[in-house]
Write a protein that holds these residues in place. Structure first.
Motif, PDB file in Angstrom:
ATOM      1  N   ASP A 209       9.860   2.879  42.009  1.00 50.09           N
ATOM      2  CA  ASP A 209      10.889   2.663  40.990  1.00 50.09           C
ATOM      3  C   ASP A 209      10.236   2.321  39.654  1.00 50.09           C
ATOM      4  O   ASP A 209       9.352   1.467  39.576  1.00 50.09           O
ATOM      5  N   MET A 210      10.659   3.017  38.586  1.00 50.32           N
ATOM      6  CA  MET A 210      10.159   2.734  37.248  1.00 50.32           C
ATOM      7  C   MET A 210      11.008   1.691  36.534  1.00 50.32           C
ATOM      8  O   MET A 210      10.596   1.151  35.504  1.00 50.32           O
ATOM      9  N   ASN A 211      12.200   1.428  37.037  1.00 48.97           N
ATOM     10  CA  ASN A 211      13.119   0.473  36.418  1.00 48.97           C
ATOM     11  C   ASN A 211      12.760  -0.940  36.879  1.00 48.97           C
ATOM     12  O   ASN A 211      13.430  -1.545  37.706  1.00 48.97           O
ATOM     13  N   LEU A 212      11.680  -1.451  36.311  1.00 48.79           N
ATOM     14  CA  LEU A 212      11.129  -2.736  36.742  1.00 48.79           C
ATOM     15  C   LEU A 212      11.572  -3.901  35.865  1.00 48.79           C
ATOM     16  O   LEU A 212      11.515  -5.048  36.282  1.00 48.79           O
ATOM     17  N   LEU A 213      11.980  -3.603  34.634  1.00 47.40           N
ATOM     18  CA  LEU A 213      12.439  -4.629  33.699  1.00 47.40           C
ATOM     19  C   LEU A 213      13.701  -4.141  33.001  1.00 47.40           C
ATOM     20  O   LEU A 213      13.807  -2.955  32.680  1.00 47.40           O
ATOM     21  N   PRO A 214      14.655  -5.024  32.719  1.00 48.35           N
ATOM     22  CA  PRO A 214      15.845  -4.612  31.969  1.00 48.35           C
ATOM     23  C   PRO A 214      15.486  -4.331  30.508  1.00 48.35           C
ATOM     24  O   PRO A 214      14.496  -4.866  29.994  1.00 48.35           O
ATOM     25  N   PRO A 215      16.289  -3.506  29.848  1.00 49.97           N
ATOM     26  CA  PRO A 215      15.967  -3.134  28.452  1.00 49.97           C
ATOM     27  C   PRO A 215      15.794  -4.325  27.521  1.00 49.97           C
ATOM     28  O   PRO A 215      14.944  -4.295  26.621  1.00 49.97           O
ATOM     29  N   ASP A 216      16.582  -5.375  27.710  1.00 53.17           N
ATOM     30  CA  ASP A 216      16.512  -6.502  26.780  1.00 53.17           C
ATOM     31  C   ASP A 216      15.249  -7.344  26.941  1.00 53.17           C
ATOM     32  O   ASP A 216      15.003  -8.262  26.161  1.00 53.17           O
ATOM     33  N   GLN A 217      14.439  -7.040  27.963  1.00 53.20           N
ATOM     34  CA  GLN A 217      13.181  -7.765  28.140  1.00 53.20           C
ATOM     35  C   GLN A 217      11.977  -6.956  27.663  1.00 53.20           C
ATOM     36  O   GLN A 217      10.840  -7.390  27.838  1.00 53.20           O
ATOM     37  N   LEU A 218      12.235  -5.803  27.076  1.00 52.37           N
ATOM     38  CA  LEU A 218      11.133  -4.928  26.677  1.00 52.37           C
ATOM     39  C   LEU A 218      10.728  -5.163  25.237  1.00 52.37           C
ATOM     40  O   LEU A 218      11.575  -5.224  24.338  1.00 52.37           O
ATOM     41  N   ASN A 219       9.432  -5.270  25.020  1.00 52.14           N
ATOM     42  CA  ASN A 219       8.862  -5.299  23.684  1.00 52.14           C
ATOM     43  C   ASN A 219       8.357  -3.887  23.380  1.00 52.14           C
ATOM     44  O   ASN A 219       7.429  -3.405  24.029  1.00 52.14           O
ATOM     45  N   MET A 220       8.992  -3.210  22.425  1.00 55.43           N
ATOM     46  CA  MET A 220       8.698  -1.799  22.183  1.00 55.43           C
ATOM     47  C   MET A 220       7.247  -1.572  21.752  1.00 55.43           C
ATOM     48  O   MET A 220       6.611  -0.608  22.183  1.00 55.43           O
ATOM     49  N   LYS A 221       6.721  -2.444  20.915  1.00 53.35           N
ATOM     50  CA  LYS A 221       5.330  -2.282  20.487  1.00 53.35           C
ATOM     51  C   LYS A 221       4.380  -2.431  21.664  1.00 53.35           C
ATOM     52  O   LYS A 221       3.417  -1.665  21.805  1.00 53.35           O
ATOM     53  N   GLU A 222       4.660  -3.389  22.523  1.00 48.79           N
ATOM     54  CA  GLU A 222       3.831  -3.579  23.711  1.00 48.79           C
ATOM     55  C   GLU A 222       3.938  -2.368  24.631  1.00 48.79           C
ATOM     56  O   GLU A 222       2.944  -1.918  25.210  1.00 48.79           O
ATOM     57  N   ALA A 223       5.150  -1.832  24.753  1.00 51.51           N
ATOM     58  CA  ALA A 223       5.355  -0.670  25.616  1.00 51.51           C
ATOM     59  C   ALA A 223       4.559   0.525  25.125  1.00 51.51           C
ATOM     60  O   ALA A 223       3.908   1.220  25.910  1.00 51.51           O
ATOM     61  N   LEU A 224       4.590   0.784  23.834  1.00 55.22           N
ATOM     62  CA  LEU A 224       3.869   1.926  23.274  1.00 55.22           C
ATOM     63  C   LEU A 224       2.365   1.735  23.381  1.00 55.22           C
ATOM     64  O   LEU A 224       1.634   2.691  23.626  1.00 55.22           O
ATOM     65  N   ARG A 225       1.897   0.496  23.214  1.00 58.69           N
ATOM     66  CA  ARG A 225       0.468   0.236  23.370  1.00 58.69           C
ATOM     67  C   ARG A 225       0.014   0.520  24.789  1.00 58.69           C
ATOM     68  O   ARG A 225      -1.141   0.901  25.018  1.00 58.69           O
ATOM     69  N   GLY A 226       0.905   0.349  25.753  1.00 59.77           N
ATOM     70  CA  GLY A 226       0.542   0.558  27.144  1.00 59.77           C
ATOM     71  C   GLY A 226       0.584   2.000  27.602  1.00 59.77           C
ATOM     72  O   GLY A 226       0.227   2.292  28.749  1.00 59.77           O
ATOM     73  N   LEU A 227       1.000   2.899  26.728  1.00 56.89           N
ATOM     74  CA  LEU A 227       1.094   4.313  27.092  1.00 56.89           C
ATOM     75  C   LEU A 227      -0.167   5.058  26.672  1.00 56.89           C
ATOM     76  O   LEU A 227      -0.637   4.907  25.538  1.00 56.89           O
ATOM     77  N   PRO A 228      -0.728   5.880  27.543  1.00 56.61           N
ATOM     78  CA  PRO A 228      -1.884   6.703  27.159  1.00 56.61           C
ATOM     79  C   PRO A 228      -1.543   7.665  26.039  1.00 56.61           C
ATOM     80  O   PRO A 228      -0.380   8.031  25.829  1.00 56.61           O
ATOM     81  N   THR A 229      -2.571   8.088  25.332  1.00 56.03           N
ATOM     82  CA  THR A 229      -2.405   8.976  24.185  1.00 56.03           C
ATOM     83  C   THR A 229      -1.618  10.237  24.531  1.00 56.03           C
ATOM     84  O   THR A 229      -0.721  10.645  23.787  1.00 56.03           O
ATOM     85  N   MET A 230      -1.947  10.874  25.667  1.00 59.18           N
ATOM     86  CA  MET A 230      -1.295  12.129  25.995  1.00 59.18           C
ATOM     87  C   MET A 230       0.193  11.942  26.259  1.00 59.18           C
ATOM     88  O   MET A 230       1.009  12.774  25.871  1.00 59.18           O
ATOM     89  N   ILE A 231       0.582  10.847  26.903  1.00 51.40           N
ATOM     90  CA  ILE A 231       2.002  10.612  27.154  1.00 51.40           C
ATOM     91  C   ILE A 231       2.742  10.403  25.835  1.00 51.40           C
ATOM     92  O   ILE A 231       3.833  10.938  25.625  1.00 51.40           O
ATOM     93  N   LYS A 232       2.137   9.652  24.922  1.00 53.75           N
ATOM     94  CA  LYS A 232       2.766   9.477  23.614  1.00 53.75           C
ATOM     95  C   LYS A 232       2.892  10.806  22.886  1.00 53.75           C
ATOM     96  O   LYS A 232       3.874  11.068  22.184  1.00 53.75           O
ATOM     97  N   GLY A 233       1.893  11.666  23.075  1.00 49.60           N
ATOM     98  CA  GLY A 233       1.974  12.988  22.473  1.00 49.60           C
ATOM     99  C   GLY A 233       3.156  13.772  22.996  1.00 49.60           C
ATOM    100  O   GLY A 233       3.892  14.405  22.232  1.00 49.60           O
ATOM    101  N   TYR A 234       3.373  13.753  24.311  1.00 52.14           N
ATOM    102  CA  TYR A 234       4.529  14.446  24.890  1.00 52.14           C
ATOM    103  C   TYR A 234       5.839  13.873  24.347  1.00 52.14           C
ATOM    104  O   TYR A 234       6.770  14.617  24.026  1.00 52.14           O
ATOM    105  N   LEU A 235       5.924  12.562  24.248  1.00 50.60           N
ATOM    106  CA  LEU A 235       7.152  11.934  23.770  1.00 50.60           C
ATOM    107  C   LEU A 235       7.452  12.336  22.333  1.00 50.60           C
ATOM    108  O   LEU A 235       8.618  12.554  21.967  1.00 50.60           O
ATOM    109  N   ARG A 236       6.434  12.452  21.519  1.00 48.50           N
ATOM    110  CA  ARG A 236       6.644  12.832  20.123  1.00 48.50           C
ATOM    111  C   ARG A 236       7.117  14.270  19.991  1.00 48.50           C
ATOM    112  O   ARG A 236       7.666  14.662  18.967  1.00 48.50           O
ATOM    113  N   LEU A 237       6.896  15.044  21.028  1.00 51.99           N
ATOM    114  CA  LEU A 237       7.434  16.413  21.052  1.00 51.99           C
ATOM    115  C   LEU A 237       8.819  16.459  21.678  1.00 51.99           C
ATOM    116  O   LEU A 237       9.352  17.542  21.914  1.00 51.99           O
ATOM    117  N   GLY A 238       9.393  15.295  21.969  1.00 58.31           N
ATOM    118  CA  GLY A 238      10.699  15.268  22.607  1.00 58.31           C
ATOM    119  C   GLY A 238      10.625  15.265  24.117  1.00 58.31           C
ATOM    120  O   GLY A 238      11.622  15.557  24.792  1.00 58.31           O
TER     121      GLY A 238
END
Length: 285
Positions: A209-238
């Protein structure tokens, strides 16, 4: 991990069957598809150094003996290469690689690589050409913005030249404890879950399960820092992700399934994206 005879696979490796050449350049760097066995062999050797020596994946006896990362899919893939002329020409200069598997190649193997982890029937039933990407790596001394930008330019050129409708594959976060990745995994689940008609799902016996934390407990900057470069690249392409993560103990990773629907990416954004992807300073690649 499945066992494969490296010498048998090596004898079947051929130059790319695609009729379209990929050739993008930036200073001393070039990205193109491998043209001969020596270049593919060098790409497999680079993969071994990154995945096994550096990231501590667990090799089979055959892989350890050859010091090459290989499987039954490699002979039917196009191998995208980043070549640095300062290091050498051709096989000697390979500092990055990414493998590309289209429908025709998967049909020869009998499946796509990611089908070992996910039910990818939504992608298989999609109309048009689909492309599975994977085994992305860059030599430790060459992980620069320039190398990553050029890799993405090569992917872009390949996608356009081959009329790809959907790009997909397993993308990895380093480590095997999903709890340590709760922030990025939850961020992906809450913000980038694929629509039902495209949503691949982790196989029941491998589903995490990827739903480990509710949305209101997420720090977006921390989340993005934890993503590898290639995954962020895919996200930026939609890009969007499938339902469920998968632990790959052999490769010491937690995998997520990523899909990019290419017809939603405008030509203007594609050009801008591949030119400026990593110039915001948030990720050194």
């Amino acid at each position: 991990m499945q066992r494969h005879d490296y010498s048998a696979i090596q004898s079947r490796l051929t130059a790319s069957e695609t009729a379209h050449r990929v050739d993008e350049r930036a200073g001393p760097l070039q990205v193109r598809v491998a043209e001969n066995e020596a270049e593919i062999d060098a790409a497999l050797a680079l993969r071994y150094r990154v995945f096994y020596d550096e990231m501590k994946a667990k090799p089979s006896p055959e892989i350890a003996a050859s010091r090459r990362d290989f499987d039954e899919f490699d002979p039917y893939c196009d191998h995208l290469l980043v070549i640095d002329s300062r290091v050498g020409e051709g096989a000697k200069g390979i500092v990055g690689t990414y493998r590309m598997l289209r429908r025709s190649g998967a049909e020869k193997v009998g499946r796509f690589y990611s089908s070992d982890e996910y039910d990818i029937s939504p992608l298989l039933s999609a109309s048009g050409e689909i492309l599975e990407v994977g085994r992305s790596c860059v030599d430790a001394e060459h992980r620069t913005r320039a190398a990553m930008q050029l890799m993405w330019r090569g992917i872009t050129a390949y996608v356009i030249a081959n009329g790809i409708n959907y790009l997909f594959g397993c993308a990895s976060l380093h480590g095997t404890d999903p709890r340590e990745m709760a922030v990025p995994l939850s961020y992906l689940y809450h913000n980038h879950l694929a629509p039902p008609e495209l949503r691949a799902r982790a196989l029941p016996d491998r589903y995490v399960d990827m739903n480990l934390l509710p949305p209101d407990q997420l720090n977006m900057k921390e989340a993005l820092r934890g993503l590898p470069t290639m995954i962020k690249g895919y996200l930026r392409l939609g890009g969007v992700v499938g339902d469920g993560a998968v632990i790959d103990h052999d490769f010491n990773t937690v995998d997520v399934f990523v899909i990019v629907r290419m017809d939603t990416v405008s030509d203007k954004y594609f050009r801008h994206y591949t030119r400026d992807l990593f110039t915001d300073g948030r990720d050194s690649g």
